[in-house]
Design a protein around this motif. Sequence first.
Motif, PDB file in Angstrom:
ATOM      1  N   ASP A 414      43.716  54.713  46.221  1.00 37.11           N
ATOM      2  CA  ASP A 414      42.719  53.983  45.428  1.00 37.11           C
ATOM      3  C   ASP A 414      41.427  53.869  46.228  1.00 37.11           C
ATOM      4  N   GLN A 442      40.458  48.994  45.285  1.00 38.62           N
ATOM      5  CA  GLN A 442      41.279  47.845  44.934  1.00 38.62           C
ATOM      6  C   GLN A 442      42.343  47.617  45.998  1.00 38.62           C
ATOM      7  N   SER A 451      41.642  42.310  37.120  1.00 43.14           N
ATOM      8  CA  SER A 451      40.886  43.453  37.652  1.00 43.14           C
ATOM      9  C   SER A 451      41.740  44.322  38.561  1.00 43.14           C
ATOM     10  N   LEU A 452      43.056  44.189  38.468  1.00 41.49           N
ATOM     11  CA  LEU A 452      43.968  44.975  39.302  1.00 41.49           C
ATOM     12  C   LEU A 452      44.751  45.949  38.434  1.00 41.49           C
ATOM     13  N   SER A 615      34.316  47.007  44.215  1.00 44.60           N
ATOM     14  CA  SER A 615      34.642  46.734  42.823  1.00 44.60           C
ATOM     15  C   SER A 615      33.386  46.852  41.997  1.00 44.60           C
TER      16      SER A 615
END
Length: 722
Positions: A414, A442, A451-452, A615
């Motif tokens: 990620d 993340q 938001s994961l 992010s």
Amino acid sequence: MENDAVTLCCPNEYCQSANPLTHKFCQQCSTPLPKRYLWAVGSDFSHCHPGSILSDAGARYLVINKSILLDIKPGLLPEIPELDNLEKIRPYLKLITYRLHIPQVYGVLNLSNGQTKTEILLLEKPPLIVNASITQVSLCQSLDDSWSQASSMRQIHWLWQLANLWQPLLIEGVASSLLDNYLLRVEGVLIRLLELRFDDKNSPTLCQLGEFWQQLLPTTKPNIAPFVQQVCDWLIKGEINSSSQLIKILDQGLSQLAKSQTATIKIYTKTDPGPSRPRNEDACYPAGDTLITKSPTENTLAIVCDGIGGHEGGNVASNLAIETIYKQVKELTSVPTDNIDPSLLLLDLERAVAKANDKISQRNDNEHRQGRQRMGTTIVMALPIAHEIYIAHVGDSRAYWITHHGCHQVTLDDDVASREVRLGYALYREALEHRGSGSLVQALGMSKSTSLHPTSQRFIVDEDAVFLLTSDGLSDFDRVEESWETEILPLLSGKTSIEDVAQRLIEIANTKNGHDNATIALVHYHVEYSEPETIITADISHLLPDTELYSAGDDTANGQSFINNPKTQVISERKTAKLSQLPLQLFILLGLTLSSGLLGYWFKLQIKSPTTIISSPSPFSSQPPPLTAQRTLDNLSLNWVIQANSLITLNKQPFPAKSFFQVIDKKPNPNGGNNPDVSLRVCQKSNPASENPKILQLKFSELQDLAKDISILQSDQSSICD
């Protein structure tokens, strides 16, 4: 004939010494010498003498065999395709999460012949067999050539992999690749594609897939031949109308055959602070230096976490994650293995990761940690159950699958580089050159679970294998790829113990990297299989459309199961507790399309050198509402079906009442603003006039203008468009 004058340049930019092709390390600086074999798409270099070198702004590519090249200057960035040629490679980029089966674009080779210039696409990690001599390289056997030698378990497993690939490739317009015997290659347990082939105007159908599979029946094992024949018949007759149905039926066959397979599983973990860190922020489960031997009916878990936050609490975060997930998974696996639904289990694993994330995030909030002070962790975990292994991860801690045939990284980091490739913006090797390419997008604990986006996957194990879970203390600088043959492969041959392998890997991490803590978990499968005497059967009665197929938790969006599930979404809001019941594959499409709307970084946190968490907000929400929410244009989401209530016009084409359209894409306006682009598929049951386009590209405002003339079906009615 080999060209003894050809040398391999050291990739170390401060060395670049010439080395014999047979050397594994530079004779001057001891840097590993990568052997990057490439497949030239659509090109035949058989007219070139093996050993000749092709010029690409300087001699670079050694001709090995027909369309097979070797990069003799691996330290240089390959030539990148022109921007206007990106469309022909975009499917490769979008399918990077399936690189276990699909080679990735390495670069291009520009050859000039007088006034004619030809751009040849080069793919890396194609399905090749490298013999003792570096120049004796050939293609892996085709599927049809390998079929008769495979066990019944392996034959169904290969079909299962093809079924999993069907919908992702169909979405990218390359599903016809799965109907070409020449492109389908076998590398041990894995189906590997030689290259991708674009579909014609009319996309291939599951009926064609059934007809293609029928060609394998003459050499199919007798105990599964009726099963395969039945599956083919159902596909041809349309009784199996989605790949998700197909996968579930093939799962039936695998479950029956698995009763003839016995396996012993050993799990061993080890963690070390390394030579340069004052403390160990990594954590693992079972605790370091613990050996567990189990049968597949005894569920246990392997976890590796890499804490972020230094003395501010990286070690707290990693241990809190393990404690939380262990409790959650213990409850999940308390039911008999025969009662476990794979799709629901994968969702449950994601919920367990989300709960761990929220616990760490809540602790950060309670302690008023902001920005760099927030603690977090990456995670990768493996859950072996029966003939399957389930893997979930967040961050850049990795999982590798090692067999006698090769070593494959099955998770995708990620990080920024991987995100750029998934979005179709850059080739991977090009993205690695960008500043901050290794920064994480993340990790657990950085924010709430909205938001994961964890990645979850499922693999079938039908031969001896080792799954290696590792933090980046070992995986950085390709140390696993460099050492698996000498350090891990002997474990599969019974020449060493799992404890000794773990010790050697930690030593490699400390001596060849040494910049970080190092933690690993080894999951070793020893498998024995004997052909069953009974004939296996298939049952389609409980998989009829609009029943189980489209129930909550099923993969209706992609019709795909979980080989290498591209679930990680870089930018968007994660599902809430109610949203976690939505179809797993719907989130795949949402993540890919929502991420494509990235406009810029929202914030950038330098928490742990060299790891950075990045992010970003999305320009508009593509997240589906809770299951109880009313479906409207305002929350329009992928895979929803729109019905015309009266005569409407889209893209200057008339459509009568009762026409249906399925949302297949939703992207932000490239010119900015709040008017995203929407792609609609004209459903077959709408039976529009032949001149109507199959795919409609329009602005969201065009749908808003028709708000009174259209309606959105309030339940999953994807079957209308099958």
